[in-house]
Enzyme design. Sequence first.
Site, PDB file in Angstrom:
ATOM      1  N   GLY A 131      20.987 -51.315  18.068  1.00 25.89           N
ATOM      2  CA  GLY A 131      20.713 -52.319  19.145  1.00 25.89           C
ATOM      3  C   GLY A 131      21.108 -53.531  18.923  1.00 25.89           C
ATOM      4  CG  ASP A 170      22.633 -48.452  13.892  1.00 20.59           C
ATOM      5  OD1 ASP A 170      23.206 -49.286  14.585  1.00 20.59           O
ATOM      6  OD2 ASP A 170      22.180 -47.334  14.459  1.00 20.59           O
ATOM      7  N   GLY A 198      23.129 -44.207  20.649  1.00 20.97           N
ATOM      8  CA  GLY A 198      24.102 -44.978  21.212  1.00 20.97           C
ATOM      9  C   GLY A 198      25.448 -44.855  20.463  1.00 20.97           C
ATOM     10  CB  CYS A 232      25.134 -49.051  30.320  1.00 20.53           C
ATOM     11  SG  CYS A 232      24.526 -48.931  28.822  1.00 20.53           S
ATOM     12  CB  CYS A 239      28.230 -49.824  28.932  1.00 23.05           C
ATOM     13  SG  CYS A 239      27.677 -51.243  29.476  1.00 23.05           S
TER      14      CYS A 239
END
Lengths: 382, 382
Positions: A131, A170, A198, A232, A239
Amino acid sequence: MGEVSRGQLARELGVSPASVTTQTSELIEQGYLTEVPLVPGAEPLRGRPPVALRVAAGAHAVAGVKFSMRKHVAVALDFAGNQIAEACEPARDRAPPGDQIEVLARLIGSVCAEAGIGPGDLAQVGIGVPGFVDHASGRVHWSPVFGARDVDLAQAASARLGLPVIVDNDANLAALAELWFGSGRTLSDFAVVTLEHGLGMGLVLNHRVFRGALGLGVELGHTKVELDGALCRCGQRGCLEAYVADYALAREAHVALDLAGGSVGGADLVERLYAEAKAGNAVAQSIFRRAGRYLALGLANVINVFDPELLILSGERMRYDYLHAQETIAEVGGSVLPARATPPRIEVHAWGDLLGAHGAGALALGAVTDRRIGGPFEGAAA
Amino acid sequence: MGEVSRGQLARELGVSPASVTTQTSELIEQGYLTEVPLVPGAEPLRGRPPVALRVAAGAHAVAGVKFSMRKHVAVALDFAGNQIAEACEPARDRAPPGDQIEVLARLIGSVCAEAGIGPGDLAQVGIGVPGFVDHASGRVHWSPVFGARDVDLAQAASARLGLPVIVDNDANLAALAELWFGSGRTLSDFAVVTLEHGLGMGLVLNHRVFRGALGLGVELGHTKVELDGALCRCGQRGCLEAYVADYALAREAHVALDLAGGSVGGADLVERLYAEAKAGNAVAQSIFRRAGRYLALGLANVINVFDPELLILSGERMRYDYLHAQETIAEVGGSVLPARATPPRIEVHAWGDLLGAHGAGALALGAVTDRRIGGPFEGAAA
């Protein structure tokens, strides 16, 4: 993380042997470096007894934790970066931040127990979350693993654990892990594209993780690949992530598998879609193939704007071989600058969550080094 | 390019005043710096007479030349970066490289005559061309201004002029000009997107022009914004440039203006389209509006991956206000990370070819400084 002679260190850093001797003697005194018998092939410096230097593995221990949508993984590392313990817990979707902090505390407890140390013996904890993460402040603007926005994760985790905590995205940590432990050790510029729930990207420029002027870093997943395109989960349209991520595949899987949806979770649905594709279902195959083509488009864009020495595809979803089939890689080659003399080097590392946890550990080691020894060190907070 | 006291220099560079004194006295001896009376407000260092340092403008002269599809512009700069002469010549489409070298020689002759020096007095020539340029080798893989591929421009120009020549992509030079003379002087990270016949980007990271691992730099114009999209002049499909550049507008202008095409050149056609749009032709307006939306998408992608402090829109085509209308800028804001606390700063600089020529001059000054004084200096060849 191996041994190196003072002479070699001087050559690699481009400083004088005398300067290396001065600097390293301080680090030996402080217990961060130890002398070991010189490995064969290395040369003695100034007639001293032939010794090499090694990071003192026992100087500090740190923990690295990676939160993801499937499971949460923790490792404990010694000061030389060796893994001394590992633990994991299945993920619960969008849990309240307070619950995730308790998961964190349990994971830290587990790795410490396995390593035979107390949590208070840890010098630092590093955490990676997917995120939008503000590394400098330790705030998580938005993450699929939290059931709330704008979580002050570093502060909350530090208060609960009584330990210094450092936080990053991450994908940045996947890049940091490659830089410290993987293919990136010898490279100055490379990119890691992570595909899990994602799509993320970590970028190393000049041997350091690039975070952008405002510290928000590189959001490849939310670059637009179609005007007014697919919706998205960030709320915007077109996206890249909305064409290649789990939830993008799941959206079409509902149609392909003729499922009503709702009762089958995203990850399971994608697993079933993959099994169907492997069993010869042409519609299921076309879904992966299309996602692979969009992924190729995104990777070509990365190469067109960053021109990295190496592009690494990483993450759990790289198990889906359709996404990085030969045709996909070939398609990348056909979408980059025709002027490139050599096609870009692309490697697939389906290492998953353990890599992210090691990256979080490297982040923690960098912060410890920065704090105790001083000077900017890769992975330390700005 | 103004004055600075030794004390201020020491603070800004983070080195000791003694080190500044040593280094600058060498540069004064060599004639690159001169001492001037201290400007009010600056402070004396160590009780010396209050003096400041200034680059010795007369130490060297250089020329910067920008080739484009409309005209070729040359400037001569003194060693402090002041323009001492200017010349230009209309462009001839896709001329053979030999003809363009003659254009170059004439432009150099003109600026030298105006500056009252001989071409042999120039310390360096810098050249900017649109297209795929290998800055390190001085080769132009492809450029719309040449009627041939893979031109060894630096070598050919140097042989003709008898002067050292350094070459770069024109968008890199727009960024270099902003870094030396413009809005970028106080910034560490910014991007310049140039819109002329094609779409280019120059990127400054950590106060230096970023050129990528292979030196091919940042090819924003050929990032893909639609899978299997519009045909680009590079031969690939879906490139951003194929939606926003002159030739993309011209393609639709043929339809909008009900023209047969062929007899009207690209640039003129776009000028007519613009006049039609300004006169209220809704179809003509929709062409610009759509191009503006694609441009917004491309700019949002730049912000999402590079997170610059400032994004500058530059180039001749920025005269077309539809492309950077309020709605376009607002659309950029709606396509970047929702997590950004502040909207990205975007400035429009419709400076055109003179900016590029100044950038080429800065490139030349950097190369001279690098060669005569030593050490890596921004703008010098790798």
